[in-house]
Design a protein around this motif. Structure first.
Motif, mmCIF file in Angstrom:
data_model
loop_
_atom_site.group_PDB
_atom_site.id
_atom_site.type_symbol
_atom_site.label_atom_id
_atom_site.label_comp_id
_atom_site.label_asym_id
_atom_site.label_seq_id
_atom_site.Cartn_x
_atom_site.Cartn_y
_atom_site.Cartn_z
ATOM 1 N N ARG A 73 0.720 -1.227 -0.066
ATOM 2 C CA ARG A 73 0.148 0.138 -0.041
ATOM 3 C C ARG A 73 0.893 1.252 0.085
ATOM 4 N N LEU A 74 1.933 1.151 0.826
ATOM 5 C CA LEU A 74 2.777 2.260 0.905
ATOM 6 C C LEU A 74 3.533 2.646 -0.386
ATOM 7 N N ILE A 75 3.803 1.536 -1.314
ATOM 8 C CA ILE A 75 4.367 1.726 -2.540
ATOM 9 C C ILE A 75 3.516 2.131 -3.583
ATOM 10 N N SER A 76 2.055 1.458 -3.626
ATOM 11 C CA SER A 76 1.319 1.835 -4.435
ATOM 12 C C SER A 76 0.363 3.339 -4.155
ATOM 13 N N VAL A 77 0.196 3.472 -3.148
ATOM 14 C CA VAL A 77 -0.600 4.391 -2.926
ATOM 15 C C VAL A 77 -0.142 5.735 -2.568
ATOM 16 N N ARG A 78 0.967 5.685 -1.653
ATOM 17 C CA ARG A 78 1.831 6.771 -1.345
ATOM 18 C C ARG A 78 2.987 6.928 -2.048
ATOM 19 N N GLY A 79 3.345 6.125 -2.999
ATOM 20 C CA GLY A 79 4.337 6.310 -3.800
ATOM 21 C C GLY A 79 5.896 6.129 -3.428
ATOM 22 N N LEU A 80 6.132 5.384 -2.033
ATOM 23 C CA LEU A 80 7.424 5.190 -1.698
ATOM 24 C C LEU A 80 8.000 4.092 -2.347
ATOM 25 N N SER A 81 9.219 4.377 -2.298
ATOM 26 C CA SER A 81 10.059 3.089 -2.895
ATOM 27 C C SER A 81 10.110 2.052 -1.777
ATOM 28 N N ARG A 82 10.172 0.949 -2.429
ATOM 29 C CA ARG A 82 10.301 -0.461 -1.426
ATOM 30 C C ARG A 82 10.953 -0.145 -0.043
ATOM 31 N N ALA A 83 12.472 0.366 -0.360
ATOM 32 C CA ALA A 83 13.156 0.349 0.895
ATOM 33 C C ALA A 83 12.544 1.541 1.700
ATOM 34 N N GLU A 84 11.874 2.509 1.251
ATOM 35 C CA GLU A 84 11.295 3.593 2.195
ATOM 36 C C GLU A 84 10.256 2.809 2.796
ATOM 37 N N ALA A 85 9.342 2.269 2.127
ATOM 38 C CA ALA A 85 8.101 1.684 2.749
ATOM 39 C C ALA A 85 8.651 0.461 3.653
ATOM 40 N N VAL A 86 9.601 -0.226 3.512
ATOM 41 C CA VAL A 86 10.226 -1.318 4.553
ATOM 42 C C VAL A 86 10.496 -0.614 5.805
ATOM 43 N N SER A 87 11.414 0.626 5.542
ATOM 44 C CA SER A 87 11.891 1.354 6.692
ATOM 45 C C SER A 87 10.779 1.840 7.469
#
Length: 198
Positions: free
Chosen positions: A143-157
């Motif tokens: 959701r963080l990647i697809s909805v908020r546009g974060l990179s995978r690394a940012e989302a995981v962090s």
């Protein structure tokens, strides 16, 4: 006059639940909004943040550069703890004032505190009910990647920077499972409202 804590990990669907409860008539008090207000330009909290983290945490107009500060504190547990020690007491005072005002305005109100960091900061407060919005980590990361546009690394962090699901579920009186459809999440929220107002 129930005082409900609504919490959940980042991208857990907590805001959807809060909006639905507000539609039913709950008074929703948003911890993130209070954080933004106590960190406003000219505030004591912002001055303390600048003293600790430096003037480069400010934008050109003197307000907090939330993205820059976030990049620092989500990558450093000690920095995040320092920030929380500055911000949490101010948020606690302001939220308590808002709870009191809501109940003064309507003694029968259902007051919902939408608070991401409940386990980290407020789990011992005298809540009448703790509601946890829950979706598995992998769902929240997507959701963080697809909805908020974060990179995978940012989302995981961001997900890793919060307490784990086990700690949140351990304090829950009610769990609303949010990995399914929107209709399923809303149906669980409606059932919660019926319980609160029965």
């Amino acid at each position: 006059m129930p005082l409900i804590a609504l919490t959940g990990g980042i991208a857990s669907g907590k805001s959807t639940i809060a909006r639905r409860l507000a539609d039913h008539g709950a008074v929703v008090i948003d911890a993130d909004q209070i954080v933004r207000e106590v960190q406003a330009r000219g505030s004591d909290v912002l001055s303390a943040i600048v003293a600790e983290f430096g003037a480069d945490m400010l934008t050109a107009d003197g307000s907090l550069d939330r993205a820059r500060l976030g990049a620092v504190v989500f990558a450093d547990d000690a920095a995040r703890a320092t920030l929380n020690a500055i911000v949490h007491p101010a948020v606690r005072r302001e939220s308590a004032a808002r709870f009191a005002a809501a109940f003064a305005a309507d003694p029968d109100a259902v007051v919902v505190y939408d608070v991401p960091l409940l386990v980290e900061a407020r789990s011992e407060d005298p809540w009448d009910l703790i509601v946890v919005a829950h979706a598995p980590e992998d769902v929240r990361i997507e959701r963080l990647i697809s909805v908020r546009g974060l990179s995978r690394a940012e989302a995981v962090s961001r997900v890793a920077a919060q307490v784990g699901d086990e700690a949140r579920l351990a304090v829950a009186d009610v769990v609303i499972e949010t990995a399914g459809t929107m209709a399923e999440t809303l149906a669980q929220t409606d059932a919660l409202w019926e319980r609160l107002t029965a």
